[in-house]
Motif scaffolding. Sequence first.
Motif, mmCIF file in Angstrom:
data_model
loop_
_atom_site.group_PDB
_atom_site.id
_atom_site.type_symbol
_atom_site.label_atom_id
_atom_site.label_comp_id
_atom_site.label_asym_id
_atom_site.label_seq_id
_atom_site.Cartn_x
_atom_site.Cartn_y
_atom_site.Cartn_z
ATOM 1 N N ALA A 334 0.834 -1.198 0.000
ATOM 2 C CA ALA A 334 0.000 0.000 0.000
ATOM 3 C C ALA A 334 0.872 1.252 0.000
ATOM 4 O O ALA A 334 0.575 2.232 -0.693
ATOM 5 C CB ALA A 334 -0.928 -0.001 1.213
ATOM 6 N N ALA A 335 1.948 1.253 0.772
ATOM 7 C CA ALA A 335 2.856 2.398 0.810
ATOM 8 C C ALA A 335 3.457 2.666 -0.561
ATOM 9 O O ALA A 335 3.578 3.824 -0.993
ATOM 10 C CB ALA A 335 3.969 2.152 1.830
ATOM 11 N N ILE A 336 3.811 1.618 -1.275
ATOM 12 C CA ILE A 336 4.442 1.777 -2.581
ATOM 13 C C ILE A 336 3.457 2.310 -3.620
ATOM 14 O O ILE A 336 3.760 3.257 -4.342
ATOM 15 C CB ILE A 336 5.071 0.439 -3.033
ATOM 16 C CG1 ILE A 336 6.312 0.140 -2.175
ATOM 17 C CG2 ILE A 336 5.438 0.475 -4.514
ATOM 18 C CD1 ILE A 336 6.839 -1.266 -2.299
ATOM 19 N N VAL A 337 2.248 1.729 -3.708
ATOM 20 C CA VAL A 337 1.308 2.198 -4.730
ATOM 21 C C VAL A 337 0.780 3.595 -4.401
ATOM 22 O O VAL A 337 0.452 4.372 -5.303
ATOM 23 C CB VAL A 337 0.133 1.211 -4.937
ATOM 24 C CG1 VAL A 337 0.632 -0.124 -5.435
ATOM 25 C CG2 VAL A 337 -0.698 1.047 -3.676
ATOM 26 N N ASN A 338 0.699 3.947 -3.114
ATOM 27 C CA ASN A 338 0.237 5.283 -2.739
ATOM 28 C C ASN A 338 1.278 6.364 -3.033
ATOM 29 O O ASN A 338 0.951 7.548 -3.090
ATOM 30 C CB ASN A 338 -0.110 5.330 -1.255
ATOM 31 C CG ASN A 338 -1.418 4.639 -0.942
ATOM 32 O OD1 ASN A 338 -2.213 4.366 -1.829
ATOM 33 N ND2 ASN A 338 -1.644 4.343 0.324
ATOM 34 N N SER A 339 2.516 5.974 -3.216
ATOM 35 C CA SER A 339 3.592 6.956 -3.383
ATOM 36 C C SER A 339 3.791 7.396 -4.824
ATOM 37 O O SER A 339 4.612 8.274 -5.093
ATOM 38 C CB SER A 339 4.911 6.384 -2.849
ATOM 39 O OG SER A 339 5.379 5.329 -3.669
ATOM 40 N N VAL A 340 3.047 6.785 -5.771
ATOM 41 C CA VAL A 340 3.264 7.091 -7.188
ATOM 42 C C VAL A 340 1.958 7.400 -7.902
ATOM 43 O O VAL A 340 0.872 7.111 -7.410
ATOM 44 C CB VAL A 340 3.970 5.909 -7.905
ATOM 45 C CG1 VAL A 340 5.327 5.639 -7.290
ATOM 46 C CG2 VAL A 340 3.101 4.657 -7.857
ATOM 47 N N SER A 341 2.084 7.977 -9.091
ATOM 48 C CA SER A 341 0.932 8.300 -9.924
ATOM 49 C C SER A 341 0.356 7.042 -10.560
ATOM 50 O O SER A 341 1.080 6.085 -10.860
ATOM 51 C CB SER A 341 1.357 9.275 -11.023
ATOM 52 O OG SER A 341 0.408 9.328 -12.056
ATOM 53 N N ALA A 342 -0.965 7.068 -10.814
ATOM 54 C CA ALA A 342 -1.628 5.932 -11.472
ATOM 55 C C ALA A 342 -1.052 5.683 -12.862
ATOM 56 O O ALA A 342 -1.038 4.552 -13.338
ATOM 57 C CB ALA A 342 -3.131 6.188 -11.562
#
Length: 416
Positions: A334-342
């Motif tokens: 979750a931390a990784i996907v929340n840190s970047v643009s879609a």
Amino acid sequence: MTAETKANAKAATVALVLLTSLNLVNYIDRYILPGVQEMIKAEFHVSDERIGALTMYFFLTYIIAAPLTGWLGDHFPRKPLIVIGALLWSGTNLFTAMVHNFDGLLFRHAALGIGEASFGIYGPALLSDYYPPSQRNRALTIFNVAIPVGAALGYSFGGWVGQNHGWRSAFYISAIPGVLIAVVILFFLREPERGESDTRSEKKKSSAVLDLLKNPAYLTATMGYAMTTFTIGGISAWIPSFLQREAGMSATSAGFSVGAITAVTGILGTAIGGWWAQRWLRTDHRALYWVCAIGPALCIPFALLCFFGPKSFMLPSLAIAELALFLGSGPVNAAIVNSVSARVRATALAGQLFLIHLFGDVPSPRIIGFVSDHSNLHIGLGVSVIALVASSILQWGGARFAPRDTSTASPIPQHS
């Protein structure tokens, strides 16, 4: 609740169930090898270092394929790519029948990594389009519960089938579920719009791929995960052999014991870590990183006790160590996907897979095997503890860079 909201919630649930099921099969296939590797070693008369090379070449192919699969995931629909990947890795298992020398087994196991490299990128990316930032930790925690359960089934199934029907038979049977689930996904999974569940503030984030290298929230979470992966990869590859050699267990007994411990502690650890992080996020946007830092730190004393303590302490210590390791399974993703643009999420996940395997479970099984050949397996496994220290430090330091909007995004519509 409107009809559209109900339909979206149903589609999200269907996606979570199907992708979690395929993740389960993915890890069953991956962890059959440790359950039968003592049989493989005896048949081909190879050293521990050579056995460790099987896992190394699997992940080497995995990380070589990851950049291409990441690019594909950001430019083409993910659903057909998931189906192709599942059919590829399931089909590769069937080729085991033709393997009658160790080099052929190395090639077969390396080829398996190509198919599996796709799913590790596309699965979380697809789920991130169904669930907004505030709910991704929960969804990815459920998705990652499949890791310990699949590993447990792989250990147990591989050891039992291998001992009773030969180690090749385990790979034959494991090919069937992946094909079936791939067909169901093809017909029943909806491809979501890229970034459809992101908040407005997240859509404004930079989407340049080069910015990943300047993104400390992404890099610290990823490299911390890589150090944990070093330990998980090394332990998962060698702990059944360790129990057979040091505790005198049979392949079936060792596989069942490791499988049962991994299943129970993995489910509990993943669920506790995800629940803990979700509650902590209400008051601290850094919670995902905190949980990922605490888990490895708690694991260290019990890992040492398992590797170097009395035989009677091996299994209880292993259980507590694994429980601590699994606390961060959901939060770190979750931390990784929340840190970047879609728009670059698949590429970011490809970069994550490249780094965690390059510095994690690509070298660790072979390093442990090399140290074991020159000393013993106690000391070989002890090397993995160094990585736990590094993981905790990286995640602790990364907490300062955690994005602040993960706890304020609107939640996924709930079922009525």
